[in-house]
Design a protein around this motif. Structure first.
Motif, PDB file in Angstrom:
ATOM      1  N   GLU A 141      61.555  11.681  61.891  1.00  0.00           N
ATOM      2  CA  GLU A 141      60.661  10.552  61.628  1.00  0.00           C
ATOM      3  C   GLU A 141      60.175   9.898  62.913  1.00  0.00           C
ATOM      4  N   ARG A 142      58.903   9.500  62.889  1.00  0.00           N
ATOM      5  CA  ARG A 142      58.343   8.772  64.039  1.00  0.00           C
ATOM      6  C   ARG A 142      58.751   7.307  64.014  1.00  0.00           C
ATOM      7  N   LEU A 143      58.871   6.744  65.198  1.00  0.00           N
ATOM      8  CA  LEU A 143      59.146   5.309  65.314  1.00  0.00           C
ATOM      9  C   LEU A 143      57.823   4.555  65.379  1.00  0.00           C
ATOM     10  N   ILE A 164      55.792   1.049  55.736  1.00  0.00           N
ATOM     11  CA  ILE A 164      54.613   1.300  56.573  1.00  0.00           C
ATOM     12  C   ILE A 164      54.179   2.751  56.391  1.00  0.00           C
ATOM     13  N   GLY A 165      52.870   2.948  56.147  1.00  0.00           N
ATOM     14  CA  GLY A 165      52.331   4.306  56.024  1.00  0.00           C
ATOM     15  C   GLY A 165      51.580   4.497  54.720  1.00  0.00           C
ATOM     16  N   GLY A 166      50.722   5.514  54.705  1.00  0.00           N
ATOM     17  CA  GLY A 166      49.917   5.773  53.511  1.00  0.00           C
ATOM     18  C   GLY A 166      50.021   7.210  53.037  1.00  0.00           C
ATOM     19  N   GLY A 167      51.093   7.910  53.463  1.00  0.00           N
ATOM     20  CA  GLY A 167      51.296   9.300  53.052  1.00  0.00           C
ATOM     21  C   GLY A 167      52.239   9.383  51.858  1.00  0.00           C
ATOM     22  N   SER A 183      55.312  10.251  51.703  1.00  0.00           N
ATOM     23  CA  SER A 183      56.648   9.686  51.926  1.00  0.00           C
ATOM     24  C   SER A 183      56.620   8.175  51.724  1.00  0.00           C
ATOM     25  N   ALA A 184      55.660   7.496  52.363  1.00  0.00           N
ATOM     26  CA  ALA A 184      55.593   6.034  52.271  1.00  0.00           C
ATOM     27  C   ALA A 184      55.430   5.590  50.816  1.00  0.00           C
ATOM     28  N   LEU A 185      54.547   6.240  50.106  1.00  0.00           N
ATOM     29  CA  LEU A 185      54.260   5.817  48.727  1.00  0.00           C
ATOM     30  C   LEU A 185      55.442   6.091  47.799  1.00  0.00           C
ATOM     31  N   MET A 238      49.223  -0.207  55.398  1.00  0.00           N
ATOM     32  CA  MET A 238      48.536   1.028  55.822  1.00  0.00           C
ATOM     33  C   MET A 238      47.499   0.708  56.872  1.00  0.00           C
ATOM     34  N   ARG A 239      47.352   1.598  57.850  1.00  0.00           N
ATOM     35  CA  ARG A 239      46.405   1.284  58.924  1.00  0.00           C
ATOM     36  C   ARG A 239      44.954   1.602  58.543  1.00  0.00           C
ATOM     37  N   ARG A 240      44.760   2.375  57.472  1.00  0.00           N
ATOM     38  CA  ARG A 240      43.400   2.647  56.980  1.00  0.00           C
ATOM     39  C   ARG A 240      43.334   2.242  55.517  1.00  0.00           C
ATOM     40  N   ASP A 241      42.190   2.517  54.850  1.00  0.00           N
ATOM     41  CA  ASP A 241      42.126   2.259  53.408  1.00  0.00           C
ATOM     42  C   ASP A 241      42.054   3.585  52.649  1.00  0.00           C
ATOM     43  N   PHE A 262      44.437   6.887  51.461  1.00  0.00           N
ATOM     44  CA  PHE A 262      45.792   7.443  51.350  1.00  0.00           C
ATOM     45  C   PHE A 262      45.806   8.904  51.811  1.00  0.00           C
ATOM     46  N   ARG A 263      46.985   9.376  52.212  1.00  0.00           N
ATOM     47  CA  ARG A 263      47.165  10.805  52.479  1.00  0.00           C
ATOM     48  C   ARG A 263      48.036  11.438  51.398  1.00  0.00           C
ATOM     49  N   ALA A 264      48.235  10.735  50.286  1.00  0.00           N
ATOM     50  CA  ALA A 264      49.211  11.185  49.282  1.00  0.00           C
ATOM     51  C   ALA A 264      48.534  11.847  48.079  1.00  0.00           C
ATOM     52  N   GLU A 265      49.392  12.487  47.256  1.00  0.00           N
ATOM     53  CA  GLU A 265      48.888  13.125  46.034  1.00  0.00           C
ATOM     54  C   GLU A 265      48.475  12.053  45.033  1.00  0.00           C
ATOM     55  N   LYS A 266      47.536  12.426  44.129  1.00  0.00           N
ATOM     56  CA  LYS A 266      46.986  11.447  43.187  1.00  0.00           C
ATOM     57  C   LYS A 266      48.082  10.861  42.290  1.00  0.00           C
ATOM     58  N   ILE A 287      47.940  -3.066  60.790  1.00  0.00           N
ATOM     59  CA  ILE A 287      48.971  -2.349  61.556  1.00  0.00           C
ATOM     60  C   ILE A 287      50.119  -3.312  61.878  1.00  0.00           C
ATOM     61  N   PRO A 288      51.335  -2.809  61.962  1.00  0.00           N
ATOM     62  CA  PRO A 288      52.455  -3.674  62.323  1.00  0.00           C
ATOM     63  C   PRO A 288      52.354  -4.065  63.800  1.00  0.00           C
ATOM     64  N   LEU A 289      52.594  -5.332  64.088  1.00  0.00           N
ATOM     65  CA  LEU A 289      52.506  -5.826  65.479  1.00  0.00           C
ATOM     66  C   LEU A 289      53.872  -6.015  66.094  1.00  0.00           C
ATOM     67  N   PRO A 313      59.659   2.258  57.914  1.00  0.00           N
ATOM     68  CA  PRO A 313      58.501   2.987  58.445  1.00  0.00           C
ATOM     69  C   PRO A 313      58.481   4.425  57.929  1.00  0.00           C
ATOM     70  N   TYR A 314      57.343   4.835  57.407  1.00  0.00           N
ATOM     71  CA  TYR A 314      57.149   6.238  56.992  1.00  0.00           C
ATOM     72  C   TYR A 314      55.804   6.692  57.523  1.00  0.00           C
ATOM     73  N   ILE A 315      55.729   6.830  58.840  1.00  0.00           N
ATOM     74  CA  ILE A 315      54.429   7.087  59.467  1.00  0.00           C
ATOM     75  C   ILE A 315      54.324   8.523  59.993  1.00  0.00           C
ATOM     76  N   GLY A 316      54.999   9.425  59.339  1.00  0.00           N
ATOM     77  CA  GLY A 316      54.924  10.823  59.745  1.00  0.00           C
ATOM     78  C   GLY A 316      56.114  11.208  60.598  1.00  0.00           C
ATOM     79  N   LEU A 330      50.634  22.674  54.441  1.00  0.00           N
ATOM     80  CA  LEU A 330      51.350  22.076  53.316  1.00  0.00           C
ATOM     81  C   LEU A 330      52.856  22.066  53.566  1.00  0.00           C
ATOM     82  N   ARG A 331      53.392  20.881  53.812  1.00  0.00           N
ATOM     83  CA  ARG A 331      54.838  20.768  54.068  1.00  0.00           C
ATOM     84  C   ARG A 331      55.527  20.298  52.797  1.00  0.00           C
ATOM     85  N   GLN A 332      56.159  21.235  52.119  1.00  0.00           N
ATOM     86  CA  GLN A 332      56.789  20.976  50.831  1.00  0.00           C
ATOM     87  C   GLN A 332      58.102  21.753  50.783  1.00  0.00           C
ATOM     88  N   VAL A 333      58.980  21.377  49.868  1.00  0.00           N
ATOM     89  CA  VAL A 333      60.230  22.123  49.706  1.00  0.00           C
ATOM     90  C   VAL A 333      59.907  23.574  49.338  1.00  0.00           C
TER      91      VAL A 333
END
Ligand code: NAP
Length: 303
Positions: free
Chosen positions: A114-116, A149-152, A154-156, A173-176, A178-182, A201-203, A235-238, A282-285
């Motif tokens: 996980e990224r910090l 934190i995050g829009g992927g 994992s975060a959702l 989320m830093r954008r509007d 999502f990077r997640a499945e519907k 964004i978190p400060l 945080p779940y930012i990738g 595609l990163r999946q199990v």
């Protein structure tokens, strides 16, 4: 100490555990090397609902089942924190404690870390309100307000998971977009405990007597700041690939992911990569397990 095998698998996540099943069933003397607990990201996943044949089950359960399966045909589970791989007729896998594992074929399936956030207040509050694993620590935040934190995916998914404990979950989320499945987005959008902060964004992490006392966030366009009154931050930012020990070999892309061909083999003969650690879409199990099977079978054929 030196230990000799036919096939060494580094990392006991879904990719490594599947490779262990295939390699040991094929008759290779196989080591499954891991520096932590077996299961990889499955251990940090509340529920898996896209593993074919099982509609939904806890990630930890699938991890346990895969682990039992992975050693049931003779693969040996070994402890080892790998610091270097040396190429040669027998490759040497060198561990932090000095143990050297050797084999003609090696598979790297070490996944990602996980990224910090890298903002003020983060480091000193890790374990004091900041956690990178909602499944592990979510229950400590019963009736408390938390931020994810995050829009992927994992975060959702983890935001939704946290709502069983937390009184409120702010999703920042830093954008509007999502990077997640519907299906995951729909779950989050219909959950009344989740409040969305898009384009923020978190400060900095605020302190309250040594623990997280709040999270200051800033609007990406207007610069307006707000303080979220949270005692937990997830945080779940990738994530980044765990490949530091491969730096001396010509097998990584600019981001540190392994470059492999359709047999999961790198440009170093009989050095394979599988799962999230590889350059892929595609990163999946299920894709990690598939990579592991292909790599083990390719190693078997070549040996
Ligand atoms: P991800 O898909 O890369 O999403 C990372 C999110 O964090 C993005 O919304 C990104 O924003 C944001 N972000 C990145 N750096 C940031 C920063 N410094 N500050 C604030 N926000 C930041 O990562 P992930 O959710 O961990 O997923 C990793 C992989 O595993 C993906 O391929 C995912 O599909 C997969 N996965 C799948 C499932 C599932 O199938 N159920 C579950 C979990 C994970 P931007 O969009 O603006 O870049």
């Amino acid at each position: 100490m030196t230990k000799d095998y036919d096939f060494i698998i580094i990392g006991a996540g879904p990719a490594g555990m599947t490779a262990a099943v295939y390699a040991s069933r094929a008759g290779m003397k196989t080591a499954l090397l891991e520096a932590g607990a077996p299961g990889g990201k499955l251990l940090k996943t509340h529920k898996i609902s896209n593993w074919p044949g099982i509609k939904e089950e806890p990630g930890s359960q699938l991890a346990m089942d895969m682990f039992e399966h992975s050693t049931s045909f003779g693969a040996v589970y070994e402890y080892g924190n790998v610091v270097e791989i040396r190429d040669g007729e027998r490759k040497q896998v060198i561990c932090e404690d000095g143990t050297v594992f050797t084999a003609p074929a090696v598979l790297v399936a070490t996944g990602t870390k996980e990224r910090l956030l890298n903002i003020p207040g983060e480091q000193e509050h890790i374990g004091k309100g900041i956690s990178y694993c909602a499944v592990c620590d979510g229950a400590f935040f019963r009736d408390k307000e938390t931020a994810v934190i995050g829009g992927g995916n994992s975060a959702l998914e983890e935001a939704a998971y946290l709502t069983q404990f937390a009184s409120k979950v702010y999703l920042v989320m830093r954008r509007d977009v999502f990077r997640a499945e519907k299906a995951v987005i729909d779950t989050v959008m219909s959950n009344p405990k989740i409040e969305l902060f898009q384009n923020y964004i978190p400060l900095q992490v605020l302190d309250n007597e040594g623990r997280v006392g709040g999270l200051e966030i800033s609007h990406t366009q207007s610069g307006e700041t707000k303080v979220l009154p949270v005692s937990g931050i997830f945080p779940y930012i990738g994530a980044d690939p765990v490949t530091g020990f491969l730096k001396n070999l010509p097998v990584l892309d600019e981001q540190g992911y392994m470059i492999v061909n359709s047999n999961m083999e790198t440009s170093v003969p009989l050095l394979f990569g599988a799962g999230d650690v590889c350059q892929k879409e595609l990163r999946q199990v299920v894709t990690a397990a598939s990579d592991g099977a292909i790599a083990a079978q390719a190693a078997f054929r070549k040996l």
